[in-house]
Design a protein around this motif. Structure first.
Motif, PDB file in Angstrom:
ATOM      1  N   ILE A   1       0.837  -1.206   0.000  1.00 41.30           N
ATOM      2  CA  ILE A   1       0.000   0.000   0.000  1.00 41.30           C
ATOM      3  C   ILE A   1       0.871   1.255   0.000  1.00 41.30           C
ATOM      4  CG2 ILE A   1      -1.649   1.341   1.377  1.00 41.30           C
ATOM      5  CD1 ILE A   1      -2.866  -1.333   2.274  1.00 41.30           C
ATOM      6  N   ASP A   2       1.895   1.254   0.849  1.00 39.15           N
ATOM      7  CA  ASP A   2       2.787   2.418   0.919  1.00 39.15           C
ATOM      8  C   ASP A   2       3.493   2.650  -0.411  1.00 39.15           C
ATOM      9  OD1 ASP A   2       2.075   2.718   3.549  1.00 39.15           O
ATOM     10  OD2 ASP A   2       3.838   1.689   4.353  1.00 39.15           O
ATOM     11  N   LEU A   3       3.947   1.568  -1.049  1.00 37.51           N
ATOM     12  CA  LEU A   3       4.629   1.692  -2.337  1.00 37.51           C
ATOM     13  C   LEU A   3       3.673   2.228  -3.396  1.00 37.51           C
ATOM     14  CD1 LEU A   3       7.097  -0.859  -3.901  1.00 37.51           C
ATOM     15  CD2 LEU A   3       5.319   0.202  -5.287  1.00 37.51           C
ATOM     16  N   ALA A   4       2.450   1.678  -3.434  1.00 36.35           N
ATOM     17  CA  ALA A   4       1.467   2.107  -4.438  1.00 36.35           C
ATOM     18  C   ALA A   4       1.145   3.593  -4.284  1.00 36.35           C
ATOM     19  CB  ALA A   4       0.195   1.269  -4.311  1.00 36.35           C
ATOM     20  N   LYS A   5       1.015   4.062  -3.055  1.00 34.22           N
ATOM     21  CA  LYS A   5       0.688   5.468  -2.817  1.00 34.22           C
ATOM     22  C   LYS A   5       1.797   6.392  -3.289  1.00 34.22           C
ATOM     23  CE  LYS A   5      -2.514   5.035   1.089  1.00 34.22           C
ATOM     24  NZ  LYS A   5      -2.723   5.324   2.537  1.00 34.22           N
ATOM     25  N   THR A   6       3.052   5.989  -3.056  1.00 36.34           N
ATOM     26  CA  THR A   6       4.163   6.840  -3.482  1.00 36.34           C
ATOM     27  C   THR A   6       4.225   6.965  -5.000  1.00 36.34           C
ATOM     28  OG1 THR A   6       5.740   4.980  -3.536  1.00 36.34           O
ATOM     29  CG2 THR A   6       5.550   6.208  -1.464  1.00 36.34           C
ATOM     30  N   LYS A   7       3.633   6.000  -5.712  1.00 34.14           N
ATOM     31  CA  LYS A   7       3.618   6.032  -7.173  1.00 34.14           C
ATOM     32  C   LYS A   7       2.331   6.641  -7.728  1.00 34.14           C
ATOM     33  CE  LYS A   7       7.647   4.245  -7.437  1.00 34.14           C
ATOM     34  NZ  LYS A   7       8.787   5.094  -7.874  1.00 34.14           N
ATOM     35  N   GLY A   8       1.528   7.230  -6.850  1.00 29.85           N
ATOM     36  CA  GLY A   8       0.329   7.939  -7.298  1.00 29.85           C
ATOM     37  C   GLY A   8      -0.902   7.079  -7.467  1.00 29.85           C
ATOM     38  N   TYR A   9      -0.900   5.863  -6.928  1.00 36.24           N
ATOM     39  CA  TYR A   9      -2.069   4.986  -7.042  1.00 36.24           C
ATOM     40  C   TYR A   9      -3.048   5.246  -5.906  1.00 36.24           C
ATOM     41  CZ  TYR A   9       0.164   2.321 -10.743  1.00 36.24           C
ATOM     42  OH  TYR A   9       0.731   1.952 -11.925  1.00 36.24           O
ATOM     43  N   ARG A  10      -4.337   5.048  -6.207  1.00 34.41           N
ATOM     44  CA  ARG A  10      -5.409   5.248  -5.226  1.00 34.41           C
ATOM     45  C   ARG A  10      -6.273   3.993  -5.169  1.00 34.41           C
ATOM     46  NH1 ARG A  10      -8.373  10.445  -7.371  1.00 34.41           N
ATOM     47  NH2 ARG A  10      -9.606  10.089  -5.493  1.00 34.41           N
ATOM     48  N   TRP A  11      -6.978   3.821  -4.043  1.00 30.90           N
ATOM     49  CA  TRP A  11      -7.806   2.639  -3.840  1.00 30.90           C
ATOM     50  C   TRP A  11      -9.161   2.807  -4.522  1.00 30.90           C
ATOM     51  CZ3 TRP A  11      -7.638  -2.242  -2.950  1.00 30.90           C
ATOM     52  CH2 TRP A  11      -8.764  -2.932  -2.502  1.00 30.90           C
ATOM     53  N   ASN A  12      -9.592   1.766  -5.228  1.00 34.49           N
ATOM     54  CA  ASN A  12     -10.904   1.741  -5.866  1.00 34.49           C
ATOM     55  C   ASN A  12     -11.750   0.683  -5.168  1.00 34.49           C
ATOM     56  OD1 ASN A  12     -13.073   0.878  -7.674  1.00 34.49           O
ATOM     57  ND2 ASN A  12     -12.114   2.192  -9.209  1.00 34.49           N
ATOM     58  N   GLU A  13     -12.753   1.130  -4.429  1.00 35.28           N
ATOM     59  CA  GLU A  13     -13.567   0.224  -3.624  1.00 35.28           C
ATOM     60  C   GLU A  13     -14.378  -0.734  -4.479  1.00 35.28           C
ATOM     61  OE1 GLU A  13     -14.759  -1.532  -0.245  1.00 35.28           O
ATOM     62  OE2 GLU A  13     -13.458   0.232  -0.248  1.00 35.28           O
ATOM     63  N   ASP A  14     -14.900  -0.254  -5.614  1.00 31.43           N
ATOM     64  CA  ASP A  14     -15.744  -1.088  -6.470  1.00 31.43           C
ATOM     65  C   ASP A  14     -14.964  -2.233  -7.106  1.00 31.43           C
ATOM     66  OD1 ASP A  14     -17.976   0.433  -5.926  1.00 31.43           O
ATOM     67  OD2 ASP A  14     -17.634   1.792  -7.613  1.00 31.43           O
TER      68      ASP A  14
ATOM     69  N   TYR B   1      -5.299   1.932  -8.322  1.00 38.45           N
ATOM     70  CA  TYR B   1      -5.339   2.346  -9.720  1.00 38.45           C
ATOM     71  C   TYR B   1      -4.767   3.750  -9.928  1.00 38.45           C
ATOM     72  CZ  TYR B   1      -9.008   5.792  -8.997  1.00 38.45           C
ATOM     73  OH  TYR B   1      -9.694   6.909  -8.611  1.00 38.45           O
ATOM     74  N   ARG B   2      -4.398   4.004 -11.182  1.00 38.79           N
ATOM     75  CA  ARG B   2      -4.051   5.343 -11.661  1.00 38.79           C
ATOM     76  C   ARG B   2      -4.756   5.562 -12.988  1.00 38.79           C
ATOM     77  NH1 ARG B   2       1.927   7.211 -12.404  1.00 38.79           N
ATOM     78  NH2 ARG B   2       0.796   9.156 -12.813  1.00 38.79           N
ATOM     79  N   ARG B   3      -5.223   6.766 -13.225  1.00 34.80           N
ATOM     80  CA  ARG B   3      -5.818   7.070 -14.519  1.00 34.80           C
ATOM     81  C   ARG B   3      -4.705   7.388 -15.517  1.00 34.80           C
ATOM     82  NH1 ARG B   3     -10.978   6.848 -14.682  1.00 34.80           N
ATOM     83  NH2 ARG B   3     -12.264   7.243 -12.835  1.00 34.80           N
TER      84      ARG B   3
END
Length: 329
Positions: A174-187, A192-194
């Motif tokens: 989670i920490d790694l994903a956030k540093t790369k600009g990813y966000r959580w998609n509940e659905d 993800y990143r756009r």
């Protein structure tokens, strides 16, 4: 609003607030005091819940349901939710699988928050099939670093305009994903990143995050041999983080970059009529000063978006087509 005193059905005195037409108020007052007082009503409901939970516990054992894990209160209430769910979907195969496999009390507490249990059941079945499909494909396409440090496989896929990461719940990930600009998609239950003009194309971004994950000890699955190879070798186009956009509303070029950089900021502010937009975190410059912006972009390796280039060309065209007149001296 008016307050009226009275005695509830339980014998306790109290006060109720009543609104509306005067001719209707006595009926409303009588109705309010015909029930238990709020405290007694609360105690009665709590006792009903305790009895329902005890009954659910007995029936759950009788039906052979697996024991749930969680706090005492969570398990007690989850047993009741699960039993109600079983009574509603007794002959549904997916519902049976849920009862057999979902043994964490919090799962059933989450179910209780859904307005439609059938909608939850449909989503669960769809998610289960998608997970099984991914697991089959992952078995074929997954690669792992020599120094594998984490269990499972991070699946990297493209969904419409998003790059999605599917993985187990893991704080390091989670920490790694956030540093790369990813966000959580509940659905979609993924990070993800756009993808857009500035992030670059999916193959490069997939290879980039894949390379970073491999470097940090994660196994990955991309479902594309060429992109996977780029993730392994690190041979992909790096993401550009310095951009010049066009703000059509304010008709200005907007310069933005990642991180704090005083050299870039000071140079951009020296351009004529530049201003810092604190809300958007960028430096704005009128299109008329595009030549100065061009020099700045070359020096600090900034990229133009298509809209920004079109705005500059449109300004040049307007300047060329502007009527020229001879002014008498």
């Amino acid at each position: 609003m008016a307050k009226y005193e009275g005695t509830y059905a339980c014998g306790h005195d109290g006060v109720v607030n009543v609104i509306g037409k005067m001719r209707d108020r006595q009926r409303k007052i009588d109705y309010a005091f015909s029930h238990l007082c709020p405290q007694c009503a609360k105690k009665e409901r709590e006792q009903q819940i305790v009895e329902e939970n005890k009954n659910s516990e007995v029936l759950s054992k009788e039906y052979g349901f697996p024991e749930l894990t969680g706090s005492e209160k969570q398990v007690a209430w989850a047993n009741t939710i699960r039993l109600d769910f079983y009574n509603e979907f007794e002959n549904n195969r997916t519902a049976q699988e849920m009862i057999e496999n979902e043994t964490v009390a919090s799962f059933w507490l989450d179910l209780d928050r859904f307005n439609s249990k059938r909608e939850f059941l449909t989503k669960y079945e769809r998610t289960k099939k998608e997970k099984e499909r991914r697991e089959r494909i992952i078995d074929i396409d997954a690669v792992a670093p020599e120094d594998l440090q984490y269990k499972g496989v991070v699946e990297i896929v493209k969904k419409l305009d998003k790059i999605c990461l599917f993985y187990l719940k893991n704080q390091d990930f989670i920490d790694l994903a956030k540093t790369k600009g990813y966000r959580w998609n509940e659905d979609d239950c993924c990070w993800y990143r756009r993808l857009n003009e500035e992030t670059g194309k999916y193959p490069d971004r997939a290879a980039e995050i894949g390379h970073e994950l491999l470097r940090n000890g994660y196994a990955i699955c991309i479902h594309d041999a060429e992109i996977t190879e780029k993730a392994i070798t690190g041979d992909y186009e790096k993401e550009r983080t310095r951009w010049i956009e066009y703000d059509s509303k304010n008709k200005v070029l907007a310069l933005h970059w990642s991180g704090r950089n005083n050299e870039i900021y000071n140079a951009s502010r020296k351009i004529i009529n530049s201003r810092y937009n604190r809300e958007k975190g960028c430096v704005e410059i009128p299109v008329a000063h595009y030549r100065s912006v061009n020099n700045f972009a070359k020096k600090f390796d900034f990229c133009y978006t298509e809209d920004a280039l079109e705005a500059i060309e449109q300004y040049k065209k307007e300047q060329r087509e502007m009527r020229r007149v001879k002014v008498d001296k």
